[in-house]
Design a protein around this motif. Structure first.
Motif, PDB file in Angstrom:
ATOM      1  N   UNK A 254       0.830  -1.192   0.000  1.00 20.62           N
ATOM      2  CA  UNK A 254       0.000   0.000   0.000  1.00 20.62           C
ATOM      3  C   UNK A 254       0.868   1.246   0.000  1.00 20.62           C
ATOM      4  N   UNK A 255       0.556   2.172  -0.892  1.00 16.58           N
ATOM      5  CA  UNK A 255       1.244   3.458  -0.917  1.00 16.58           C
ATOM      6  C   UNK A 255       0.426   4.559  -0.301  1.00 16.58           C
ATOM      7  N   UNK A 256      -0.534   4.197   0.556  1.00 11.59           N
ATOM      8  CA  UNK A 256      -1.494   5.180   1.060  1.00 11.59           C
ATOM      9  C   UNK A 256      -0.825   6.290   1.869  1.00 11.59           C
ATOM     10  N   UNK A 257       0.101   5.948   2.742  1.00 11.25           N
ATOM     11  CA  UNK A 257       0.726   6.975   3.591  1.00 11.25           C
ATOM     12  C   UNK A 257       1.527   7.946   2.735  1.00 11.25           C
ATOM     13  N   UNK A 258       2.208   7.440   1.713  1.00 13.17           N
ATOM     14  CA  UNK A 258       2.915   8.328   0.793  1.00 13.17           C
ATOM     15  C   UNK A 258       1.923   9.203   0.025  1.00 13.17           C
ATOM     16  N   UNK A 259       0.792   8.623  -0.390  1.00 16.82           N
ATOM     17  CA  UNK A 259      -0.219   9.404  -1.096  1.00 16.82           C
ATOM     18  C   UNK A 259      -0.809  10.476  -0.189  1.00 16.82           C
ATOM     19  N   UNK A 260      -0.991  10.136   1.084  1.00 13.95           N
ATOM     20  CA  UNK A 260      -1.498  11.102   2.056  1.00 13.95           C
ATOM     21  C   UNK A 260      -0.515  12.272   2.192  1.00 13.95           C
ATOM     22  N   UNK A 261       0.770  11.962   2.298  1.00 17.47           N
ATOM     23  CA  UNK A 261       1.782  13.010   2.387  1.00 17.47           C
ATOM     24  C   UNK A 261       1.815  13.842   1.110  1.00 17.47           C
ATOM     25  N   UNK A 262       1.643  13.174  -0.034  1.00 16.13           N
ATOM     26  CA  UNK A 262       1.619  13.887  -1.302  1.00 16.13           C
ATOM     27  C   UNK A 262       0.456  14.845  -1.411  1.00 16.13           C
ATOM     28  N   UNK A 263      -0.634  14.541  -0.707  1.00 14.82           N
ATOM     29  CA  UNK A 263      -1.797  15.433  -0.686  1.00 14.82           C
ATOM     30  C   UNK A 263      -1.632  16.555   0.318  1.00 14.82           C
ATOM     31  N   UNK A 264      -0.504  16.540   1.068  1.00 13.15           N
ATOM     32  CA  UNK A 264      -0.216  17.616   2.002  1.00 13.15           C
ATOM     33  C   UNK A 264      -0.478  17.305   3.454  1.00 13.15           C
ATOM     34  N   UNK A 265      -0.639  16.009   3.797  1.00 14.62           N
ATOM     35  CA  UNK A 265      -0.986  15.639   5.165  1.00 14.62           C
ATOM     36  C   UNK A 265      -0.038  14.558   5.682  1.00 14.62           C
ATOM     37  N   UNK A 266       0.807  14.923   6.630  1.00 13.23           N
ATOM     38  CA  UNK A 266       1.661  13.953   7.292  1.00 13.23           C
ATOM     39  C   UNK A 266       0.863  13.263   8.404  1.00 13.23           C
ATOM     40  N   UNK A 267       1.335  12.084   8.792  1.00 11.63           N
ATOM     41  CA  UNK A 267       0.562  11.302   9.762  1.00 11.63           C
ATOM     42  C   UNK A 267       0.405  12.044  11.089  1.00 11.63           C
ATOM     43  N   UNK A 268       1.411  12.842  11.473  1.00 16.27           N
ATOM     44  CA  UNK A 268       1.306  13.533  12.753  1.00 16.27           C
ATOM     45  C   UNK A 268       0.472  14.802  12.680  1.00 16.27           C
ATOM     46  N   UNK A 269      -0.030  15.130  11.468  1.00 14.78           N
ATOM     47  CA  UNK A 269      -0.881  16.305  11.300  1.00 14.78           C
ATOM     48  C   UNK A 269      -2.368  15.966  11.314  1.00 14.78           C
ATOM     49  N   UNK A 270      -2.700  14.681  11.273  1.00 16.36           N
ATOM     50  CA  UNK A 270      -4.093  14.249  11.366  1.00 16.36           C
ATOM     51  C   UNK A 270      -4.506  14.260  12.833  1.00 16.36           C
ATOM     52  N   UNK A 271      -5.565  15.016  13.169  1.00  9.05           N
ATOM     53  CA  UNK A 271      -5.965  15.099  14.582  1.00  9.05           C
ATOM     54  C   UNK A 271      -7.145  14.201  14.925  1.00  9.05           C
ATOM     55  N   UNK A 272      -7.855  13.712  13.893  1.00  8.67           N
ATOM     56  CA  UNK A 272      -9.014  12.845  14.127  1.00  8.67           C
ATOM     57  C   UNK A 272      -9.077  11.793  13.034  1.00  8.67           C
ATOM     58  N   UNK A 273      -9.297  10.550  13.428  1.00 10.24           N
ATOM     59  CA  UNK A 273      -9.553   9.465  12.479  1.00 10.24           C
ATOM     60  C   UNK A 273     -10.973   8.965  12.730  1.00 10.24           C
ATOM     61  N   UNK A 274     -11.767   8.941  11.664  1.00  7.13           N
ATOM     62  CA  UNK A 274     -13.136   8.436  11.734  1.00  7.13           C
ATOM     63  C   UNK A 274     -13.219   7.156  10.911  1.00  7.13           C
ATOM     64  N   UNK A 275     -13.749   6.109  11.503  1.00  5.24           N
ATOM     65  CA  UNK A 275     -14.020   4.878  10.759  1.00  5.24           C
ATOM     66  C   UNK A 275     -15.532   4.743  10.612  1.00  5.24           C
ATOM     67  N   UNK A 276     -16.016   4.765   9.371  1.00  4.53           N
ATOM     68  CA  UNK A 276     -17.455   4.675   9.147  1.00  4.53           C
ATOM     69  C   UNK A 276     -18.016   3.356   9.672  1.00  4.53           C
ATOM     70  N   UNK A 277     -17.179   2.322   9.681  1.00 10.68           N
ATOM     71  CA  UNK A 277     -17.509   1.040  10.300  1.00 10.68           C
ATOM     72  C   UNK A 277     -16.200   0.272  10.425  1.00 10.68           C
ATOM     73  N   UNK A 278     -16.236  -0.954  10.901  1.00  7.09           N
ATOM     74  CA  UNK A 278     -15.007  -1.632  11.295  1.00  7.09           C
ATOM     75  C   UNK A 278     -14.595  -2.767  10.377  1.00  7.09           C
ATOM     76  N   UNK A 279     -15.121  -2.845   9.155  1.00  6.31           N
ATOM     77  CA  UNK A 279     -14.627  -3.829   8.200  1.00  6.31           C
ATOM     78  C   UNK A 279     -13.190  -3.503   7.807  1.00  6.31           C
ATOM     79  N   UNK A 280     -12.468  -4.530   7.379  1.00  2.33           N
ATOM     80  CA  UNK A 280     -11.014  -4.444   7.219  1.00  2.33           C
ATOM     81  C   UNK A 280     -10.545  -3.353   6.269  1.00  2.33           C
ATOM     82  N   UNK A 281     -11.338  -3.018   5.245  1.00  2.88           N
ATOM     83  CA  UNK A 281     -10.888  -2.054   4.241  1.00  2.88           C
ATOM     84  C   UNK A 281     -11.196  -0.611   4.646  1.00  2.88           C
ATOM     85  N   UNK A 282     -11.592  -0.415   5.907  1.00  4.28           N
ATOM     86  CA  UNK A 282     -11.845   0.926   6.438  1.00  4.28           C
ATOM     87  C   UNK A 282     -11.014   1.224   7.684  1.00  4.28           C
ATOM     88  N   UNK A 283     -10.223   0.247   8.109  1.00  4.42           N
ATOM     89  CA  UNK A 283      -9.469   0.400   9.361  1.00  4.42           C
ATOM     90  C   UNK A 283      -7.984   0.041   9.225  1.00  4.42           C
TER      91      UNK A 283
END
Length: 278
Positions: free
Chosen positions: A87-116
């Motif tokens: 998965x390149x998601x964290x790199x894609x997130x940084x490319x969009x301008x958001x580092x992991x330590x800059x996210x202040x809230x994580x919302x999971x719409x539900x708990x299936x594996x592809x959302x968590x």
């Protein structure tokens, strides 16, 4: 891919997109859905009749808050019959301008594996929180339902329980308000505590669907069942109520698994609705 809702910016961060046989995603799909509903192509169906499915997170940036809605599958993290993949998601997130330590809230719409999946990162064989400065919001009824389950669509012990054990989880009601601009909308059926996420700013509004709908063909044919639904009759009632509400004022609908142009507007058509992306 970004959308502006008043002063709030919503950004799609892609993990992966893929064609999937529509009959493998949804049950009892009629023949020739593209012929019946030509608006499904080219964003949501390919020339071979496959559904186009996207797995992505969505960052809601209010200017004061940076809220990540759903954390995709994760890096090489299998779940049941689904193999782990890079998965390149964290790199894609940084490319969009958001580092992991800059996210202040994580919302999971539900708990299936592809959302968590990216709730945690495996470090030296141990799952640790990916977003160290975030509070993770889980619907209380969702957690209470699934916490002791072993299910093909779950990998809670690796992705959710470590967050709870670390004291970073807030178990909230399904109508929880995150901040002035962002609130939960209860959309049960796919899972017991499933929520969609509403954004409201300066008289404009949008909604992130979660798995209230997996594919826009379920707008045209709301009764179509996804085989991971916990309660299909409730999911159908929820979907019809949702679509009737969100077509009334032309508000923006952002699909959690919609490929191509992921956001658009809902319009009543026949006994169902059409989705007009832009």
């Amino acid at each position: 891919m970004t959308w502006q809702v008043g002063k709030v910016r919503v950004t799609k961060v892609l993990e992966r997109a893929m064609p999937v046989p529509l009959g493998a995603l949804l049950d009892d799909v009629p023949d020739d859905v593209v012929g019946r509903f030509p608006w499904l192509a080219p964003d949501f169906m390919d020339a071979d009749g496959n559904a186009l499915l996207s797995i992505h997170g969505l960052v809601i940036d209010t200017g004061q808050r940076r809220i990540l809605v759903d954390t995709c599958m994760g890096d090489n993290r299998p779940a049941g019959a689904v193999p782990g993949m890079p998965s390149g998601f964290i790199d894609a997130l940084a490319g969009a301008g958001y580092k992991v330590d800059e996210i202040d809230t994580v919302v999971c719409t539900h708990l299936h594996f592809d959302h968590v999946g990216w709730n945690t990162t495996v470090v030296d064989g141990k799952a640790v929180p990916t977003f160290p400065n975030a509070r993770y919001l889980f619907a209380k009824v969702e957690w209470e339902h699934w916490q002791d389950h072993d299910h093909v669509y779950l990998n809670i012990d690796d992705t959710v329980r470590p967050i709870v054990d670390a004291g970073l989880a807030d178990l909230v009601e399904t109508d929880h308000r995150v901040c002035d601009e962002v609130r939960f909308l209860p959309t049960p059926g796919h899972t017991p505590g499933h929520v969609s996420v509403v954004i409201e700013s300066e008289g404009e509004r949008a909604v992130i669907t979660g798995d209230m709908s997996h594919h826009p063909v379920q707008f045209a044919l709301p009764e179509l069942r996804m085989n991971a639904d916990s309660d299909t009759p409730t999911a159908v009632v929820t979907r019809r109520r949702f679509l009737a509400e969100w077509e009334t004022d032309g508000s923006l609908v952002i699909g959690t698994h919609f490929a191509g142009r992921t956001a658009g507007h809902v319009t009543a058509e026949g006994d169902g609705w059409r989705f007009d992306p832009y």
